[in-house]
Design an enzyme around this catalytic site. Structure first.
Site, PDB file in Angstrom:
ATOM      1  N   ARG A 159      18.716  -0.459  12.992  1.00  0.00           N
ATOM      2  CA  ARG A 159      18.021   0.318  14.017  1.00  0.00           C
ATOM      3  C   ARG A 159      18.691   0.124  15.364  1.00  0.00           C
ATOM      4  O   ARG A 159      19.488  -0.800  15.548  1.00  0.00           O
ATOM      5  CB  ARG A 159      16.549  -0.083  14.099  1.00  0.00           C
ATOM      6  CG  ARG A 159      16.318  -1.551  14.348  1.00  0.00           C
ATOM      7  CD  ARG A 159      14.816  -1.887  14.353  1.00  0.00           C
ATOM      8  NE  ARG A 159      14.594  -3.313  14.527  1.00  0.00           N
ATOM      9  CZ  ARG A 159      13.412  -3.880  14.642  1.00  0.00           C
ATOM     10  NH1 ARG A 159      12.319  -3.151  14.592  1.00  0.00           N
ATOM     11  NH2 ARG A 159      13.294  -5.187  14.802  1.00  0.00           N
ATOM     12  N   GLU A 195      21.189  -3.155  15.896  1.00  0.00           N
ATOM     13  CA  GLU A 195      20.708  -4.352  15.179  1.00  0.00           C
ATOM     14  C   GLU A 195      21.300  -4.409  13.773  1.00  0.00           C
ATOM     15  O   GLU A 195      21.135  -3.480  12.995  1.00  0.00           O
ATOM     16  CB  GLU A 195      19.175  -4.288  15.130  1.00  0.00           C
ATOM     17  CG  GLU A 195      18.525  -5.492  14.520  1.00  0.00           C
ATOM     18  CD  GLU A 195      17.005  -5.451  14.686  1.00  0.00           C
ATOM     19  OE1 GLU A 195      16.493  -4.985  15.733  1.00  0.00           O
ATOM     20  OE2 GLU A 195      16.314  -5.865  13.736  1.00  0.00           O
ATOM     21  N   ASP A 217       3.139 -12.493  12.899  1.00  0.00           N
ATOM     22  CA  ASP A 217       3.099 -11.705  14.131  1.00  0.00           C
ATOM     23  C   ASP A 217       2.584 -12.591  15.256  1.00  0.00           C
ATOM     24  O   ASP A 217       1.969 -13.639  15.014  1.00  0.00           O
ATOM     25  CB  ASP A 217       2.177 -10.491  13.943  1.00  0.00           C
ATOM     26  CG  ASP A 217       2.937  -9.293  13.380  1.00  0.00           C
ATOM     27  OD1 ASP A 217       4.150  -9.191  13.646  1.00  0.00           O
ATOM     28  OD2 ASP A 217       2.327  -8.474  12.678  1.00  0.00           O
ATOM     29  N   ARG A 233      17.145 -14.465   6.868  1.00  0.00           N
ATOM     30  CA  ARG A 233      18.031 -13.425   7.377  1.00  0.00           C
ATOM     31  C   ARG A 233      18.164 -13.645   8.872  1.00  0.00           C
ATOM     32  O   ARG A 233      17.201 -14.038   9.550  1.00  0.00           O
ATOM     33  CB  ARG A 233      17.437 -12.024   7.126  1.00  0.00           C
ATOM     34  CG  ARG A 233      17.221 -11.699   5.684  1.00  0.00           C
ATOM     35  CD  ARG A 233      18.493 -11.503   4.919  1.00  0.00           C
ATOM     36  NE  ARG A 233      19.174 -10.252   5.244  1.00  0.00           N
ATOM     37  CZ  ARG A 233      20.404  -9.974   4.825  1.00  0.00           C
ATOM     38  NH1 ARG A 233      21.089 -10.855   4.090  1.00  0.00           N
ATOM     39  NH2 ARG A 233      20.962  -8.816   5.136  1.00  0.00           N
ATOM     40  N   TYR A 267       6.641 -15.288   7.901  1.00  0.00           N
ATOM     41  CA  TYR A 267       6.711 -14.305   8.973  1.00  0.00           C
ATOM     42  C   TYR A 267       5.324 -14.228   9.601  1.00  0.00           C
ATOM     43  O   TYR A 267       4.338 -14.007   8.909  1.00  0.00           O
ATOM     44  CB  TYR A 267       7.136 -12.905   8.474  1.00  0.00           C
ATOM     45  CG  TYR A 267       7.086 -11.952   9.640  1.00  0.00           C
ATOM     46  CD1 TYR A 267       8.150 -11.887  10.538  1.00  0.00           C
ATOM     47  CD2 TYR A 267       5.937 -11.215   9.909  1.00  0.00           C
ATOM     48  CE1 TYR A 267       8.080 -11.080  11.656  1.00  0.00           C
ATOM     49  CE2 TYR A 267       5.852 -10.412  11.045  1.00  0.00           C
ATOM     50  CZ  TYR A 267       6.931 -10.350  11.911  1.00  0.00           C
ATOM     51  OH  TYR A 267       6.849  -9.579  13.043  1.00  0.00           O
ATOM     52  N   ARG A 277       0.831  -1.204   0.000  1.00  0.00           N
ATOM     53  CA  ARG A 277       0.000   0.000   0.000  1.00  0.00           C
ATOM     54  C   ARG A 277       0.866   1.255   0.000  1.00  0.00           C
ATOM     55  O   ARG A 277       2.058   1.187   0.286  1.00  0.00           O
ATOM     56  CB  ARG A 277      -0.871   0.019   1.253  1.00  0.00           C
ATOM     57  CG  ARG A 277      -2.110  -0.802   1.106  1.00  0.00           C
ATOM     58  CD  ARG A 277      -2.859  -0.901   2.424  1.00  0.00           C
ATOM     59  NE  ARG A 277      -2.546  -2.125   3.117  1.00  0.00           N
ATOM     60  CZ  ARG A 277      -1.887  -2.213   4.265  1.00  0.00           C
ATOM     61  NH1 ARG A 277      -1.480  -1.119   4.863  1.00  0.00           N
ATOM     62  NH2 ARG A 277      -1.631  -3.358   4.836  1.00  0.00           N
ATOM     63  N   ARG A 284       1.054   8.633   5.214  1.00  0.00           N
ATOM     64  CA  ARG A 284      -0.209   9.119   5.786  1.00  0.00           C
ATOM     65  C   ARG A 284      -0.266  10.633   5.649  1.00  0.00           C
ATOM     66  O   ARG A 284       0.734  11.299   5.938  1.00  0.00           O
ATOM     67  CB  ARG A 284      -0.289   8.772   7.265  1.00  0.00           C
ATOM     68  CG  ARG A 284      -0.330   7.291   7.482  1.00  0.00           C
ATOM     69  CD  ARG A 284      -0.328   7.001   8.971  1.00  0.00           C
ATOM     70  NE  ARG A 284      -0.126   5.590   9.161  1.00  0.00           N
ATOM     71  CZ  ARG A 284       0.255   5.041  10.299  1.00  0.00           C
ATOM     72  NH1 ARG A 284       0.449   5.805  11.352  1.00  0.00           N
ATOM     73  NH2 ARG A 284       0.414   3.746  10.382  1.00  0.00           N
TER      74      ARG A 284
END
Ligand SMILES: Cc1cc2nc3c(=O)[nH]c(=O)nc-3n(C[C@H](O)[C@H](O)[C@H](O)COP(=O)(O)OP(=O)(O)OC[C@H]3O[C@@H](n4cnc5c(N)ncnc54)[C@H](O)[C@@H]3O)c2cc1C
Length: 384
Positions: free
Chosen positions: A280, A301, A351, A250, A349, A174, A178
């Site tokens: 990050r 990281e 959540d 990864r 993956y 998408r 925003r």
């Protein structure tokens, strides 16, 4: 119906949630894990030096629209309000992510309102790309070159180890922008952080008289024969001793450092530029804003290709991996009394809320099939 004996390989969310449901139905459950702790990749523990609750395998924020899953996790742990808000450093400035009106106005030095910003970004977009095939083309078409290069290009390259022109367009589904000042990372109805960490929650899920937990125990295929059924949440290719080769992942390296007070002022700071080797920095104390600690612990990281002795984190799932995956799926379909579950067992993956949803559905489906005398398939949730 007589009670059965079942083995869960993996004491992460998948193994714990399936095991709990089967134990509550009167079955005997053994849960094994190769690691010395429960909770799999969402494991949390207190840092002995600072007292900070650490997300040992990287930051985990709970967010879901699934009311049943939200009720489930709250049955075992108190969730305190937590909204994920991420910042990013690129080009020598700090911005808020996901890209929102504040980010756009700050980045371009403007004071646009939503409609103006939308028109502005549309003008930036590369409209010559009519049918984007790659991540790079998709990003250029959505946001144009400047935002792409500042926020997507370097980060993606570091995260996936390849140029964004080698990744499929489907990764960026998408418009990643925003046109208001909402910088909440997730839009889900229920969001929060477990007061005493995820491992405390998983320990309580596993705390049942018919569940035996054995840590530091690696699964051997021969063990399967001792049980009526095995739910395997380890790596799919690992179950077959990597006979056809390794599915690509990864892995992450975390460089830990400590300081006093507040090191970066937020939980997660992304680094967009290729010249900064890490993706990050996570400062764990910000995940528990209700606690106070003088010291602080951060993780730098780094992402790289996963070797045989590394922890698999993110499945790569490009064309070559999917071809190999389909071969392992065929092998798995030939196995009896084993169901492959969770993020590693299905090479996706997932959540945490999706993992729990799938685990509840897997256990429910298994109990219903058992009642009807039907065999359980190798996969309830197809990897492909
Ligand atoms: C860096 C990172 C950040 C994430 N952040 C979020 C987030 O913010 N929010 C969110 O909702 N989700 C997040 N996730 C996803 C979350 O980690 C997963 O949903 C969850 O861990 C999946 O649980 P699982 O039980 O399927 O797998 P795992 O947690 O991987 O558990 C599998 C367990 O099986 C064990 N095992 C493997 N092979 C064997 C073997 N042969 N013998 C014995 N034991 C074995 C492993 O040691 C492991 O403990 C993140 C994932 C990663 C990688």
């Amino acid at each position: 119906m007589t009670s059965g004996t079942f083995l869960m390989v993996g004491a992460g969310l998948s193994g714990a949630v399936i095991g709990r449901r089967l134990a509550e139905e009167g079955h005997s459950v053994t849960v094994i894990d190769a690691r010395d702790h429960v909770a799999g990749n969402c494991h949390t523990e207190r840092d002995a030096e600072t007292g900070v609750m650490v997300h040992v395998y990287g930051p985990h924020i709970f967010h879901t629209d699934d009311e049943e899953v939200w009720r489930y996790v709250n049955r075992f742990e108190t969730f305190l309000p937590y909204k994920n808000r991420v910042k990013a450093i690129t080009g020598g400035a700090v911005y808020s992510l996901p890209i929102n009106l504040h980010t756009i106005n700050q980045f371009f030095g403007r004071t646009m309102r939503p409609k103006e910003a939308r028109a502005f970004i549309e003008a930036q977009a590369d409209t010559s790309i009519t049918n984007p095939q790659t991540f790079e083309e998709q990003a250029l078409r959505f946001v144009g070159r400047e935002l792409y290069e500042a926020f997507f290009k370097g980060y993606t390259q570091k995260q996936w180890g390849c140029h964004p022109s080698e990744l499929p367009a489907s990764i960026l589904k998408r418009l990643p922008v925003r046109f208001n000042y909402n910088d909440d990372y997730f839009f889900h109805r229920f969001q929060g952080m477990p007061e005493h960490g995820y491992s405390a929650m998983v320990e309580r899920i596993l705390d049942h008289p018919r569940i035996a937990v054995r840590l530091n125990t690696r699964f051997e295929r021969a063990q399967g024969g001792e049980y009526d059924h095995v739910f395997y949440s380890g790596p799919l290719d690992g179950y077959f001793d990597f006979a056809l080769g390794r599915l690509g992942y990864r892995t992450l390296d975390f460089e830990r450092f400590r300081d006093q007070g507040d090191w970066q002022g937020c939980a997660v700071m992304n680094y967009g530029e290729q010249s900064v080797p890490y993706t990050r920095i996570t400062e764990h104390k910000h995940f528990s804003p209700w606690e106070e600690h003088e010291g602080t612990l951060c993780y730098r990281e780094f992402s790289r290709a996963c070797g045989p002795d590394d922890i698999p984190y993110y499945p790569i799932r490009l064309v070559a991996e999917k071809t190999l995956l389909s071969q392992y799926v065929e092998m798995a379909a030939e196995t009896e009394n084993v169901t492959f579950v969770g993020r590693l067992g299905t090479y996706r993956y997932l959540d945490m809320d999706v993992t729990i949803r799938e685990a509840l559905d897997t256990a429910g489906g298994f109990l219903a099939r058992r009642e009807r005398g039907e065999a359980m398939p190798a996969f309830v949730h197809a990897p492909l």
